[in-house]
Design a protein around this motif. Structure first.
Motif, PDB file in Angstrom:
ATOM      1  N   ARG A 363       0.875  -1.396  -0.091  1.00 53.04           N
ATOM      2  CA  ARG A 363       0.009   0.080   0.033  1.00 53.04           C
ATOM      3  C   ARG A 363       0.778   1.359  -0.061  1.00 53.04           C
ATOM      4  N   GLN A 364       1.971   1.346   0.840  1.00 50.49           N
ATOM      5  CA  GLN A 364       2.914   2.398   0.780  1.00 50.49           C
ATOM      6  C   GLN A 364       3.452   2.805  -0.549  1.00 50.49           C
ATOM      7  N   LEU A 365       3.839   1.385  -1.015  1.00 46.32           N
ATOM      8  CA  LEU A 365       4.600   1.669  -2.463  1.00 46.32           C
ATOM      9  C   LEU A 365       3.736   2.045  -3.365  1.00 46.32           C
ATOM     10  N   GLY A 366       2.560   1.431  -3.356  1.00 42.63           N
ATOM     11  CA  GLY A 366       1.533   1.843  -4.530  1.00 42.63           C
ATOM     12  C   GLY A 366       1.181   3.333  -4.439  1.00 42.63           C
ATOM     13  N   ASN A 367       1.289   4.018  -3.307  1.00 37.01           N
ATOM     14  CA  ASN A 367       0.956   5.462  -3.205  1.00 37.01           C
ATOM     15  C   ASN A 367       2.247   6.296  -3.281  1.00 37.01           C
ATOM     16  N   ALA A 368       3.275   5.715  -3.359  1.00 39.01           N
ATOM     17  CA  ALA A 368       4.672   6.508  -3.488  1.00 39.01           C
ATOM     18  C   ALA A 368       4.850   7.023  -4.888  1.00 39.01           C
ATOM     19  N   VAL A 369       5.868   8.228  -4.786  1.00 35.02           N
ATOM     20  CA  VAL A 369       6.353   8.704  -6.101  1.00 35.02           C
ATOM     21  C   VAL A 369       7.565   7.956  -6.380  1.00 35.02           C
ATOM     22  N   PRO A 370       7.947   7.669  -7.533  1.00 34.69           N
ATOM     23  CA  PRO A 370       9.315   7.066  -7.895  1.00 34.69           C
ATOM     24  C   PRO A 370      10.195   8.211  -7.461  1.00 34.69           C
ATOM     25  N   VAL A 371      11.295   7.713  -6.810  1.00 32.36           N
ATOM     26  CA  VAL A 371      12.259   8.493  -6.218  1.00 32.36           C
ATOM     27  C   VAL A 371      13.039   9.258  -7.434  1.00 32.36           C
ATOM     28  N   LYS A 372      13.378   8.301  -8.428  1.00 38.29           N
ATOM     29  CA  LYS A 372      14.068   8.862  -9.638  1.00 38.29           C
ATOM     30  C   LYS A 372      13.182  10.028 -10.266  1.00 38.29           C
ATOM     31  N   LEU A 373      11.886   9.754 -10.167  1.00 36.12           N
ATOM     32  CA  LEU A 373      11.133  10.670 -11.057  1.00 36.12           C
ATOM     33  C   LEU A 373      11.213  12.147 -10.413  1.00 36.12           C
ATOM     34  N   ALA A 374      11.086  11.921  -8.949  1.00 30.74           N
ATOM     35  CA  ALA A 374      11.046  13.087  -8.093  1.00 30.74           C
ATOM     36  C   ALA A 374      12.421  14.037  -8.289  1.00 30.74           C
ATOM     37  N   LYS A 375      13.502  13.182  -8.351  1.00 25.86           N
ATOM     38  CA  LYS A 375      14.885  13.935  -8.275  1.00 25.86           C
ATOM     39  C   LYS A 375      15.054  14.640  -9.559  1.00 25.86           C
ATOM     40  N   VAL A 376      14.470  13.793 -10.651  1.00 24.34           N
ATOM     41  CA  VAL A 376      14.647  14.676 -12.011  1.00 24.34           C
ATOM     42  C   VAL A 376      14.121  16.114 -12.081  1.00 24.34           C
ATOM     43  N   VAL A 377      12.675  16.136 -11.414  1.00 24.67           N
ATOM     44  CA  VAL A 377      12.086  17.167 -11.537  1.00 24.67           C
ATOM     45  C   VAL A 377      12.808  18.229 -10.602  1.00 24.67           C
ATOM     46  N   ALA A 378      13.050  17.592  -9.324  1.00 26.31           N
ATOM     47  CA  ALA A 378      13.644  18.540  -8.323  1.00 26.31           C
ATOM     48  C   ALA A 378      14.955  19.187  -8.512  1.00 26.31           C
ATOM     49  N   GLU A 379      15.768  18.384  -9.206  1.00 28.39           N
ATOM     50  CA  GLU A 379      17.040  18.822  -9.710  1.00 28.39           C
ATOM     51  C   GLU A 379      16.790  20.034 -10.884  1.00 28.39           C
ATOM     52  N   ASN A 380      16.065  19.846 -11.638  1.00 28.13           N
ATOM     53  CA  ASN A 380      15.666  21.089 -12.683  1.00 28.13           C
ATOM     54  C   ASN A 380      15.188  22.476 -11.754  1.00 28.13           C
ATOM     55  N   VAL A 381      14.185  22.117 -10.955  1.00 32.54           N
ATOM     56  CA  VAL A 381      13.703  23.156 -10.075  1.00 32.54           C
ATOM     57  C   VAL A 381      15.047  23.720  -9.201  1.00 32.54           C
ATOM     58  N   ALA A 382      15.791  23.094  -8.458  1.00 32.65           N
ATOM     59  CA  ALA A 382      17.111  23.582  -7.885  1.00 32.65           C
ATOM     60  C   ALA A 382      17.978  24.463  -8.805  1.00 32.65           C
ATOM     61  N   ARG A 383      18.080  23.991  -9.917  1.00 34.80           N
ATOM     62  CA  ARG A 383      19.307  24.734 -10.689  1.00 34.80           C
ATOM     63  C   ARG A 383      18.574  25.869 -11.247  1.00 34.80           C
ATOM     64  N   HIS A 384      17.353  26.166 -11.213  1.00 32.45           N
ATOM     65  CA  HIS A 384      16.702  27.433 -11.615  1.00 32.45           C
ATOM     66  C   HIS A 384      16.751  28.430 -10.600  1.00 32.45           C
ATOM     67  N   LEU A 385      16.442  27.851  -9.147  1.00 33.72           N
ATOM     68  CA  LEU A 385      16.595  28.654  -8.089  1.00 33.72           C
ATOM     69  C   LEU A 385      17.735  29.109  -7.616  1.00 33.72           C
ATOM     70  N   ARG A 386      18.889  28.263  -8.130  1.00 36.86           N
ATOM     71  CA  ARG A 386      20.421  28.680  -7.732  1.00 36.86           C
ATOM     72  C   ARG A 386      20.733  29.979  -8.819  1.00 36.86           C
ATOM     73  N   GLU A 387      20.057  29.975 -10.076  1.00 35.49           N
ATOM     74  CA  GLU A 387      20.697  30.627 -11.111  1.00 35.49           C
ATOM     75  C   GLU A 387      19.729  32.056 -10.713  1.00 35.49           C
ATOM     76  N   ALA A 388      18.680  32.093 -10.225  1.00 34.75           N
ATOM     77  CA  ALA A 388      17.781  33.429  -9.909  1.00 34.75           C
ATOM     78  C   ALA A 388      18.427  34.097  -8.745  1.00 34.75           C
ATOM     79  N   ALA A 389      19.170  33.151  -7.755  1.00 37.12           N
ATOM     80  CA  ALA A 389      19.597  33.808  -6.325  1.00 37.12           C
ATOM     81  C   ALA A 389      20.761  34.828  -6.546  1.00 37.12           C
TER      82      ALA A 389
END
Length: 389
Positions: A363-389
């Protein structure tokens, strides 16, 4: 960069965000089993969660986040998705489990530079179109709060008037929001798992953003299986044991190798694990890798083929849905995925232990977000935040 993780579940989204460079200041989850999973792995020093704060086990509606105002780069989470799930009852705004208003409240109180929220693909169904627009408007203008006793549709009308008035461009907290249905298989996850992801950046940052481009494709997998044979060679599958793909029209129609990487398959993900049914002693040496009897195939529930990405793992409304959580061998036989195999399909590391019974872990795994997918999106968000700082 600091973050707050809401509706943390078993930790998939939060782990991917941590691996992208964000440091969580608060982790919130109401489910005891999920909190136990996070606590156990945190205590064991598992990478990505070892430095997490202790999860707050409780109802988000009782938690005040105003002390974090202006101190967080990111707020993330997966508001409970049962109201919109294709496997649920589709009650949407009439369902008390709809926590989108709480996600918006946290954004309003914290005023982060960005947020990442995810939900099931069912939220984008035509029957929910108006409510989906309502969610986007709330995330765009979190300070336009719903009044006591106000119907959500009346609140929606106020948000629309505010949005079209032009006043929001010069005053108040505003986020530029985009959303898209992402197929995890297109980003290297060995599972056809579609989730709708919302990303918003605070308007005053002036950030221009788009979702990361897909890195993997079905055609690239078919090229390796139907043309080059690299897939079968990599897995040391003898030619006599390879399936007959001479009638695979899409695969045979390809004229050259695609530029993307191939979709990852079930065999790619779990091929090196001992078979829990045939070699239970070796399997028992792995965390959460025990054979679960009782799997059977029936119409509409035929399991995931070994040489394709898995079907979407599901939590189920009444226990584990066997058809979606089964492995189907080339000879047509089936068995349930073990918890460890399911965790691999969700790209959790092998060191990560799920807490609870087989059905609870699934049940926990069925509700989860794949770690790799989350990382791909978050890395892109992080890069844009750093560039805007």
């Amino acid at each position: 960069m600091r973050a707050i993780e809401l509706f943390a579940g078993a930790g998939g989204l939060g782990m991917g965000i941590s691996e992208a460079g964000f440091k969580p200041a608060r982790i919130v989850e109401w489910d005891r089993w999920c909190c136990d999973t996070i606590r156990e792995n945190r205590a064991a020093g598992v990478a990505s969660v070892a430095k997490w704060p202790k999860p707050i086990e409780g109802d988000i509606r009782d938690i005040d986040f105003s002390g974090f105002e202006g101190k967080m780069e990111l707020v993330s989470g997966g508001p409970p998705c049962q109201p919109f799930s294709l496997g649920g009852k589709h009650r949407a705004h009439d369902d008390e489990r709809d926590m989108w208003s709480e996600a918006v409240r946290v954004v309003r109180e914290v005023r982060p530079k960005a947020f990442v929220f995810e939900n099931v693909k069912g939220l984008t169904r035509a029957s929910f179109a108006t409510y989906l627009s309502y969610i986007v408007h709330q995330l765009s203008h979190p300070e336009i709060k719903r009044r006591r006793g106000e119907d959500w549709s009346d609140h929606m009308a106020r948000l629309e008037r505010h949005h079209t008035s032009g006043a929001h461009r010069t005053d108040g907290l505003e986020y530029n929001v985009v959303y898209r249905v992402l197929n995890a298989a297109d980003y290297g996850v060995p599972q056809r798992r579609e989730r709708v992801v919302f990303v918003g950046f605070r308007n005053d940052l002036g950030i221009e953003w788009a979702f990361p481009r897909e890195t993997h494709s079905l055609d690239a997998l078919l090229w390796e299986q139907c043309h080059s044979g690299d897939y079968w060679d990599r897995h040391k599958v003898a030619k006599r044991h390879r399936p007959d793909l001479r009638l695979h029209r899409r695969g045979l129609s390809l004229l050259e190798a695609p530029a993307e990487l191939p979709w990852r398959t079930v065999r790619d993900a779990i091929g090196d694990l001992p078979d829990p049914e045939r070699d239970p002693i070796a399997a028992a040496r792995r965390h959460n890798h025990r054979f679960q009897p009782g799997a059977r195939s029936y119409v509409g529930h035929t399991g995931s083929p070994l040489d394709e990405p898995a079907k979407t793992l599901k939590a189920g409304v009444h226990g584990v849905p066997g058809g979606e959580n089964m492995l189907c061998y080339p000879d047509g036989s089936v068995r349930y995925f073990t918890v460890r195999e399911s965790a691999r399909l969700q790209t959790f590391p092998d060191s990560y232990r799920m807490h609870g019974s087989w059905s609870e872990c699934m049940r926990q795994l069925g509700n989860a977000v794949p770690v790799k997918l989350a990382k791909v999106v978050a890395e892109n968000v992080a890069r844009h935040l750093r560039e805007a700082a």
